[in-house]
Design an enzyme around this catalytic site. Structure first.
Site, short mmCIF file in Angstrom:
data_model
loop_
_atom_site.label_atom_id
_atom_site.label_comp_id
_atom_site.label_asym_id
_atom_site.label_seq_id
_atom_site.Cartn_x
_atom_site.Cartn_y
_atom_site.Cartn_z
N ASP A 27 0.83 -1.22 0.00
CA ASP A 27 0.00 0.00 0.00
C ASP A 27 0.86 1.27 0.00
O ASP A 27 0.35 2.38 0.07
CB ASP A 27 -0.98 0.00 1.19
N ASP A 31 5.20 -0.96 7.42
CA ASP A 31 4.36 -1.56 8.46
C ASP A 31 5.20 -2.50 9.34
O ASP A 31 6.38 -2.75 9.06
CB ASP A 31 3.17 -2.30 7.83
N ASP A 209 7.99 11.42 23.75
CA ASP A 209 7.81 12.55 22.85
C ASP A 209 7.62 13.84 23.64
O ASP A 209 6.87 13.87 24.61
CB ASP A 209 6.55 12.25 22.01
N GLU A 268 12.84 12.79 24.58
CA GLU A 268 13.05 13.83 23.58
C GLU A 268 12.90 15.15 24.32
O GLU A 268 11.79 15.60 24.63
CB GLU A 268 12.00 13.76 22.46
C1 GLC Z 1 8.10 15.30 18.49
C2 GLC Z 1 8.17 14.32 17.34
C3 GLC Z 1 7.63 15.00 16.12
C4 GLC Z 1 6.18 15.38 16.38
C5 GLC Z 1 6.05 16.24 17.63
C6 GLC Z 1 4.63 16.32 18.09
O1 GLC Z 1 8.92 16.39 18.31
O2 GLC Z 1 9.47 13.85 17.18
O3 GLC Z 1 7.75 14.21 14.97
O4 GLC Z 1 5.69 16.10 15.29
O5 GLC Z 1 6.77 15.68 18.70
O6 GLC Z 1 4.20 15.11 18.62
#
Ligand code: GLC
Length: 530
Positions: A27, A31, A209, A268
């Site tokens: 597709d 995945d 995140d 992050e």
């Molecule tokens: C983080 C992710 C990014 C996403 C953002 C919002 O920075 O790495 O890809 O757009 O968070 O969730």
């Protein structure tokens, strides 16, 4: 446990951007069965673990970072049974699995947000998010001046159940990503449960995140001078890097510590400097975080050395290992950042040897082992990043680093899937860059990564530990790691000698042709055993 400490202190973790890695069903979207089919490649590459970008049910307003169900798999990416099979098979290949957790916001299609829209202001349903009344006589002025990271303002006004214009909700990202209220006990309990759900399924850790964004100043003051939503988390910022966020991670650490097998968190965390970063890595909080100071450093000996020194000094204060990263799915690929073309490639090869020789762990973003550049000429109509659309195209966004991988063959999709389809088009020149082509070429980027990772696994000097800088001149960086290892990087453009004595040592691996006299061409790195 190895003498180097738990695995996360020195692991090389490969970032799998699932939708662009390998497509099993044709597709055009990668995945989980696709990832599963390529585990042998990853094992041969020599990495220790995989971090999978979000694969949960999602309307895909932000490529899966808008989650509508945290305990399932989006049909585009497979099923929960596929996730279980991937975790099991990865473990059988000696690879650990880290999944992505998105706690700052849900999708606007998450049942909680739909319930919040259907419920009145002041309700329990609304209290899970950050709804506020607007200003002005009719409430039409947004609650404050905060901006979305993707452009435009961070507030959207809702229609109340009776159809009249009503409250506003906060979204620091796309309007389809409403921010949760982390002072709410129900929100905290829900994420504890989500952590346990995946830990029980056998994952080895979580990538968190926007880990610096969960807490907001309850007064919600306007952004002051020097405070930008898209900018750094400087002191006094009303929604980045607030002290209250640390309490959340203390709670999570208590949960992960109760599981066997060194489960881990990687944050992050975009903050002002390594000193602020270290606060997230105190012994009762997260284990590691991405080193964006290193990622952002230009290809310059002084800047790279400063990034390394500052990171190691600050993280050592809290006993946390450093991690090193050059690229990910949110930034321009480093071949391009370092100048593009032959120059960018040369520097990227040298940077790989630098990164993999530094003390601590490292992240490899899928495709960097193939030397993929940023795809800069994607036409607007195929671009999907909300940044592109929310800024009216004035910012290109992140699609250029997300183009599906070329695996084999001479035509798109280059083995990405069974047919020609890929959700973003691949450049014609990528026939030269396929994994298949590079595997048989000892001078390829893939062979360089494989060689470096093989040595890294075999040499006791690499992984955890410390480094000692050797004195060098000009644009050359050189450091020793014990026992018996030296890395030399010539980040300048002109040839330069390795430090005295090193050029005579045994050359183990080099990113380019090193002269017999130990002269390193510009933009070249070499590993020696002494
Ligand atoms: C983080 C992710 C990014 C996403 C953002 C919002 O920075 O790495 O890809 O757009 O968070 O969730």
């Amino acid at each position: 446990m190895s003498p180097d400490g738990p695995w996360w202190r020195h692991a090389v973790i490969y970032q799998v951007y699932v939708r662009s890695f390998a497509d099993s069903d044709g597709d055009g979207i990668g995945d989980l069965p696709g990832v599963r089919s390529r585990l042998q490649y990853l094992r041969d590459l020599g990495v220790d673990a995989l971090w999978l970008n979000p694969f949960y049910p999602s309307p895909q307003a932000d490529a899966g970072y808008d989650v509508s169900d945290y305990r399932d798999v989006d049909p585009r990416f497979g099923t929960l049974a596929d996730a279980d099979a991937l975790i099991r098979d990865a473990h059988a290949h000696g690879l650990r699995i880290i999944v992505d957790l998105v706690p700052n916001h849900t999708s606007d299609q998450h049942p909680w947000f739909r319930a919040a829209l259907a419920a009145p202001p002041g309700s329990r349903e609304r209290a899970r998010y950050l709804f506020r009344d607007g200003g002005g006589p009719d409430g039409s002025v947004p609650p404050n001046n905060w901006m979305s990271n993707f452009g435009g303002r961070a507030w959207t006004r809702v229609a109340e159940p009776d159809g009249r214009p009503g409250q506003w909700y906060l979204h620091l990202f796309a309007l389809e990503q409403p921010d949760l209220d982390w002072t709410n006990d129900e929100v905290r309990a829900e994420f504890h449960d989500i952590l346990r759900f995946w830990l029980d399924r056998g994952v080895d850790g979580f990538r968190i995140d926007v880990a610096h964004g969960l807490a907001k100043d309850p007064e919600m003051p306007d952004l002051g001078a020097g405070h930008a939503t898209g900018g750094q988390a400087v002191e006094g910022h009303p929604h980045w890097d607030l002290d209250e966020v640390h309490d959340v991670y203390r709670g999570w650490r208590r949960i992960s510590d109760a599981y066997p097998g060194d489960r881990t968190f990687v944050g992050e965390v975009w903050v002002a400097d390594p000193a602020r970063l270290a606060r997230y890595l105190r012994p009762d909080e997260l284990h590691t975080a991405f080193n964006f100071t290193f990622l952002m450093a230009p290809w310059d000996a002084g800047a790279l050395r400063a990034a390394v020194d500052e990171s190691m000094t600050e993280l050592a204060r809290v006993g946390a290992p450093a991690t090193w990263v050059l690229s990910n799915h949110d930034v321009t690929r480093h071949v391009t950042r370092y100048g593009g073309g032959a120059t960018g490639l040369r520097r990227a090869r040298a940077a790989a040897l630098l990164m993999l020789a530094l003390p601590g762990g490292a992240y490899v973003y899928q495709g960097e082992e193939l030397g993929l550049p940023e795809v800069e000429d994607l036409p607007g109509e195929v671009r999907q990043d909300p940044t592109f659309h929310r800024t009216g195209g004035s910012e290109l966004g992140r699609d250029g680093c997300r183009v599906p991988l070329p695996w084999s063959g001479a035509e798109p999709s280059y083995g990405f899937g069974p047919g020609p389809a890929s959700w973003l088009p691949q450049p014609a020149g990528w026939a030269e860059l396929t994994a298949e082509r590079q595997a048989g070429d000892p001078s390829s980027m893939l062979s360089l990564y494989r060689g470096a990772l093989r040595h890294r696994a075999a040499l006791p000097a690499l992984g955890s530990g410390t480094l000692t800088w050797l004195s060098t001149e000009g644009d050359v960086l050189a450091f020793r790691r014990d026992p018996g290892f030296v890395c030399v990087v010539n980040a300048g453009e002109r040839p330069a000698p390795a430090p005295p004595g090193v050029g005579d040592a045994r050359l183990l691996l080099a990113s380019g042709p090193v002269g017999e006299d130990g002269i390193l061409p510009g933009d070249t790195a070499a590993w020696y055993t002494t």
